[in-house]
Design an enzyme around this catalytic site. Structure first.
Site, mmCIF file in Angstrom:
data_model
loop_
_atom_site.group_PDB
_atom_site.id
_atom_site.type_symbol
_atom_site.label_atom_id
_atom_site.label_comp_id
_atom_site.label_asym_id
_atom_site.label_seq_id
_atom_site.Cartn_x
_atom_site.Cartn_y
_atom_site.Cartn_z
ATOM 1 N N PRO A 1 1.859 5.054 13.924
ATOM 2 C CG PRO A 1 3.238 3.177 13.815
ATOM 3 C CD PRO A 1 2.228 3.856 14.686
ATOM 4 C CB THR B 1 -0.276 2.511 18.591
ATOM 5 O OG1 THR B 1 -0.421 3.172 17.329
ATOM 6 C CG2 THR B 1 -0.455 3.534 19.700
ATOM 7 N N GLY C 1 -9.162 8.493 16.374
ATOM 8 C CA GLY C 1 -9.175 7.154 16.969
ATOM 9 C C GLY C 1 -8.043 7.002 17.973
ATOM 10 C CB THR C 2 -4.423 7.788 17.732
ATOM 11 O OG1 THR C 2 -4.281 6.916 16.616
ATOM 12 C CG2 THR C 2 -3.196 7.716 18.614
ATOM 13 C CG LEU C 3 -7.460 12.749 21.114
ATOM 14 C CD1 LEU C 3 -6.132 13.219 21.686
ATOM 15 C CD2 LEU C 3 -8.253 13.928 20.591
ATOM 16 C CG ASP D 1 -20.355 23.783 27.652
ATOM 17 O OD1 ASP D 1 -19.994 22.635 27.984
ATOM 18 O OD2 ASP D 1 -21.003 24.010 26.621
ATOM 19 C CD GLU E 1 -12.407 4.635 16.130
ATOM 20 O OE1 GLU E 1 -12.392 3.446 15.766
ATOM 21 O OE2 GLU E 1 -11.864 5.551 15.486
HETATM 22 N N1 LIG Z 1 0.382 0.540 13.835
HETATM 23 C C1 LIG Z 1 -0.934 0.506 13.564
HETATM 24 N N2 LIG Z 1 -1.374 0.050 12.359
HETATM 25 C C2 LIG Z 1 -2.685 0.038 12.053
HETATM 26 N N3 LIG Z 1 -3.666 0.449 12.900
HETATM 27 C C3 LIG Z 1 -3.301 0.930 14.098
HETATM 28 C C4 LIG Z 1 -1.922 0.984 14.487
HETATM 29 N N4 LIG Z 1 -1.861 1.521 15.716
HETATM 30 C C5 LIG Z 1 -3.133 1.785 16.091
HETATM 31 N N5 LIG Z 1 -4.006 1.423 15.139
HETATM 32 C C6 LIG Z 1 -5.485 1.559 15.139
HETATM 33 O O1 LIG Z 1 -5.865 2.541 14.166
HETATM 34 C C7 LIG Z 1 -7.065 3.193 14.605
HETATM 35 C C8 LIG Z 1 -7.312 4.524 13.861
HETATM 36 O O2 LIG Z 1 -6.257 5.373 14.059
HETATM 37 P P1 LIG Z 1 -6.298 6.947 13.875
HETATM 38 O O3 LIG Z 1 -7.574 7.510 14.315
HETATM 39 O O4 LIG Z 1 -5.054 7.469 14.477
HETATM 40 O O5 LIG Z 1 -6.074 7.151 12.334
HETATM 41 P P2 LIG Z 1 -7.030 7.456 11.136
HETATM 42 O O6 LIG Z 1 -7.926 6.274 10.914
HETATM 43 O O7 LIG Z 1 -6.123 7.901 10.040
HETATM 44 O O8 LIG Z 1 -7.892 8.709 11.620
HETATM 45 P P3 LIG Z 1 -9.320 9.111 11.110
HETATM 46 O O9 LIG Z 1 -10.269 8.157 11.788
HETATM 47 O O10 LIG Z 1 -9.507 10.505 11.577
HETATM 48 O O11 LIG Z 1 -9.276 8.965 9.651
HETATM 49 C C9 LIG Z 1 -6.847 3.321 16.096
HETATM 50 O O12 LIG Z 1 -8.074 3.348 16.773
HETATM 51 C C10 LIG Z 1 -6.003 2.085 16.460
HETATM 52 O O13 LIG Z 1 -6.766 1.072 17.087
#
Ligand SMILES: Nc1ncnc2c1ncn2[C@@H]1O[C@H](COP(=O)(O)OP(=O)(O)OP(=O)(O)O)[C@@H](O)[C@H]1O
Length: 299
Positions: free
Chosen positions: A10, A41, A69-71, A216, A273
């Protein structure tokens, strides 16, 4: 009835994640005929644990809503599972390499409509030590720097945020001594970075590994050596033009297994990561997961 699990971070997508969630639920229930379970999460590894339970309970589909990161955490729930649900991806991150490689629209609303597509693509994953990755593993001092690129810089500068951090690191000029074994031989020397790519898109650079297709059955290895500030610029242009593998300071190979070791303490980066310290063993897992892609996705 078919069962779908939606795993959503979220905090991703600039506060809009929960709005997209409602649309995803509607599409899955009304248009695709799924019974839908939603899991939000709250912390690291939640997505992995949710996906493990989706495998164990034999769900048909897992949809990941969030950034890379989530993926990455979601696909790690597939590790060693005999039943692996199909995967849907709604990209809400700043880079979204996996979606880019599969031509899943980067606009979340358009990506949501893709969930009704009947087209599935069998996609390679790979193992690095005891985890899975979907896009890239990097090792070396530069890889450590890439882990520290801030979300703010990624949003502002996109892929160039990595370039900016990379140049800063190279000014410090810290190469590590690496030994890289692959199906075709062994390389030993000083290198600031080694990259193993599964897909063409790495760090938002869709041209980094133009020959790497998601199915591939190969890891695409790039050893970047003897990089200094001046030829970093030419390597940067090669990267943008898609001919990095032809750069004079880059050694390129494909392989199904790769082992990277060092006599020094060297960090890695896995799917954007921080990853394990060297040594690492990489193994391709061909056609490991079926991903929903747009009907008109070119092969
Ligand atoms: N509710 C939450 N609040 C904060 N962090 C979270 C929560 N749920 C999961 N996470 C952590 O946030 C990390 C990063 O998330 P995600 O990759 O979805 O977002 P992002 O940082 O916006 O993406 P990007 O890295 O592409 O910018 C995940 O690896 C996870 O460990």
């Amino acid at each position: 009835m078919k069962q779908a699990m939606v795993i959503i971070n979220p905090s991703s997508g600039k506060e809009l994640a929960l709005e997209y969630l409602r649309k995803v639920e509607d599409v899955l229930r009304e248009k695709a005929g799924y019974d839908v379970v939603v899991n939000e999460t709250t912390k690291e590894l939640d997505a992995t644990n949710f996906c493990i339970s989706a495998c164990e309970d034999k769900f048909d589909l897992v949809v990941s809503i969030g950034g890379d990161g989530t993926l990455h955490e979601t696909i790690n729930g597939l590790l060693d599972q005999p039943h692996r649900p199909k995967l849907g991806v709604i990209p809400l991150g700043t880079v979204n390499d996996f979606a880019r490689a599969l031509h899943i629209p980067l606009d979340p609303d358009q990506a949501i409509t893709t969930l009704t597509s009947s087209r599935l693509r069998r996609v390679d994953m790979a193992r690095v030590n005891d985890q899975l990755f979907a896009n890239v593993v990097a090792a070396g001092s530069l890889a450590d720097t890439l882990s520290s690129v801030t979300s703010e810089d990624k949003s502002k500068l996109g892929a160039l945020a990595y370039f900016k951090e990379g140049i800063k690191e190279l000014l410090g000029n810290s190469a590590a001594s690496l030994t890289i074994e692959h199906d075709g031989g062994k390389w030993e020397g000083q290198a600031p970075i080694f990259i193993a790519a599964l897909t063409n898109s790495v760090g938002g650079f869709e041209n980094l590994a133009p020959d790497a297709s998601v199915d591939d059955g190969l890891l695409h290895g790039f050893i970047v050596h003897d990089l200094n500030f001046f030829n970093t610029l030419t390597a940067g242009f090669s990267l943008l033009l898609g001919n990095l593998k032809d750069h004079k300071d880059v050694e390129y190979f494909t392989s199904r297994h790769i082992r990277v070791a060092s006599t020094e303490d060297v960090k890695t980066n896995v799917d954007g990561e921080p990853g394990p310290m060297l040594p690492i063993d990489l193994h391709i897992l061909p056609s490991h997961v079926q991903v929903i892609v747009p009907e008109d996705e070119e092969k």
